[in-house]
Design an enzyme around this catalytic site. Structure first.
Site, PDB file in Angstrom:
ATOM      1  N   SER A  64     -68.977 -23.686 -37.790  1.00 19.65           N
ATOM      2  CA  SER A  64     -67.893 -24.636 -38.048  1.00 19.65           C
ATOM      3  C   SER A  64     -67.267 -25.224 -36.782  1.00 19.65           C
ATOM      4  CB  SER A  64     -66.806 -23.974 -38.896  1.00 19.65           C
ATOM      5  OG  SER A  64     -66.436 -22.740 -38.329  1.00 19.65           O
ATOM      6  N   ASP A 104     -55.502 -20.762 -37.825  1.00 18.83           N
ATOM      7  CA  ASP A 104     -56.364 -19.879 -38.620  1.00 18.83           C
ATOM      8  C   ASP A 104     -57.014 -18.791 -37.765  1.00 18.83           C
ATOM      9  OD1 ASP A 104     -58.349 -21.200 -37.223  1.00 18.83           O
ATOM     10  OD2 ASP A 104     -59.195 -22.222 -38.962  1.00 18.83           O
ATOM     11  N   HIS A 117     -60.630 -21.417 -35.241  1.00 17.92           N
ATOM     12  CA  HIS A 117     -61.105 -22.774 -34.953  1.00 17.92           C
ATOM     13  C   HIS A 117     -60.350 -23.416 -33.790  1.00 17.92           C
ATOM     14  CE1 HIS A 117     -62.670 -22.533 -39.247  1.00 17.92           C
ATOM     15  NE2 HIS A 117     -63.730 -22.638 -38.457  1.00 17.92           N
TER      16      HIS A 117
END
Ligand SMILES: *[C@@H]1O[C@H](CO)[C@@H](O)[C@H](O)[C@H]1NC(C)=O
Ligand SMILES: *[C@@H]1O[C@H](CO)[C@@H](O)[C@H](O)[C@H]1NC(C)=O
Ligand SMILES: *[C@@H]1O[C@H](CO)[C@@H](O)[C@H](O)[C@H]1NC(C)=O
Ligand SMILES: *[C@@H]1O[C@H](CO)[C@@H](O)[C@H](O)[C@H]1NC(C)=O
Length: 308
Positions: free
Chosen positions: A54, A264, A267
């Site tokens: 990601s 989070d 990220h």
């Protein structure tokens, strides 16, 4: 009568000449030269593959939003100056066509709504800033969030797509210059992935170079930064150690330790992705310094480096 016939022939010939000239002027080859895909039959697009999880797909500027009681993830749409489109940067889209590149770069590849800012555009803009004669940069996004390293082996879908897209991009005027790789977030969480991370990463590198028929393919990869709360990554030390231990010619490590991480805990934020893009660019240009005269043999002796 005969004279008349001759006139007619001359008229027809003139007409044919005109038509053929028009056809030449409008021939697909000439049209293609103006096309952003630059399909001139020359390998003049400098291709970079972007793969991993990601953080390579890009989550910079992605935040949680509650819509009618449902939690969704939305990109804030903010594009810093360093990541703006440039007519010399194109991207290989999900339909396998070159198009003007813009954020979010990985759009359509692994997600529709939650793609945000990654390092790709900042990387390409920085390369062009440092080397204006570099040429057209073709970015080939292939990252997929949530994929452990076991998903990046031959026979699995993300790996297969990476090889397939790379080959098609190559056929469409590309010359593959390198892979940017940011991976490991899934394997720090648990499971068995962290145990064989080094062996499997070496195998990934070996297999990719084999399948792309590019034994010295430059690979620039990220050493994971330390996650923060609420993300739980008990095996971060093991995965980092494995990433740091890779020692393969023409494989360059980029330590992301210290780059800003979002709420989070895993990220990178938008500014951190810009910094990372620049780190990738500087690493590549340093490497590229030695590749100008196609010195493949040199790579055999080129040691891995850490850019931090
Ligand atoms: C370029 O060519 C592709 C495929 O040949 C086409 O889909 C696209 O619309 C063209 N773009 C321009 C700007 O002409
Ligand atoms: C919330 O999610 C449910 C189930 O997916 C869906 O039926 C509903 O339409 C969603 N509500 C809104 C406001 O998006
Ligand atoms: C990957 O799998 C394909 C299809 O089975 C095969 O042709 C290829 O040789 C494999 N590559 C490597 C490096 O083993
Ligand atoms: C490339 O090499 C030149 C000459 O040795 C040097 O001046 C330049 O700083 C190098 N570029 C990078 C990005 O390392």
């Amino acid at each position: 009568m005969l004279k008349h016939k001759n006139d007619e022939i001359i008229l027809i010939l003139t007409f044919l000449l005109l038509v053929s000239n028009l056809c030449w002027l409008m021939s697909p080859k000439r049209v293609k030269e103006c096309n952003t895909t630059r399909s001139t039959g020359k390998k003049n697009i400098q291709v970079f593959l972007l793969a991993g999880q990601s953080n390579m797909a890009g989550r910079g500027g992605v935040f949680r939003k509650v819509v009618g009681g449902n939690v969704t993830k939305v990109w804030d749409g903010f594009v810093p100056e360093e990541c703006k489109p440039n007519r010399k940067i194109i991207r290989f889209n999900v339909a396998q066509k070159w198009e003007e590149a813009h954020e979010p770069l990985n759009y359509g590849i692994d997600c529709l709504s939650s793609c945000g800012l990654g390092p790709g555009m900042a990387f390409a803009n920085e390369i062009l800033k440092k080397d204006s004669k570099f040429g057209v940069i073709g970015l080939v996004p292939c990252a997929r969030g949530g994929t452990g390293l076991d998903k990046w082996r031959n026979g699995s879908l993300p790996y297969g797509e990476l090889v397939k897209r790379a080959k098609i991009a190559e056929k469409n005027d590309g010359i593959i210059r390198g892979l940017l790789w940011y991976h490991g977030e899934s394997d720090v969480k648990g499971g068995n992935g962290y145990k064989d991370y080094k062996i499997n990463l070496e195998k990934f590198i070996h297999d990719l170079r084999t399948d792309l028929n590019s034994p010295n393919l430059p690979i620039l990869y990220v050493i994971l930064p330390y996650p923060t709360k609420p993300f739980k990554g008990p095996y971060i030390e093991e995965v980092r150690a494995a990433q740091l231990a890779i020692n393969i010619p023409n494989v360059i490590r980029i330590d992301a330790k210290g780059l800003q991480i979002g709420p989070d805990g895993i990220h990178l934020t938008t500014p951190a992705q810009v910094q990372l893009g620049h780190m990738f660019a500087h690493a590549f240009l340093t490497l590229n310094n030695f590749t100008l005269s196609n010195t493949y043999s040199f790579f055999k002796f080129f040691p891995s480096n850490i850019f931090s």
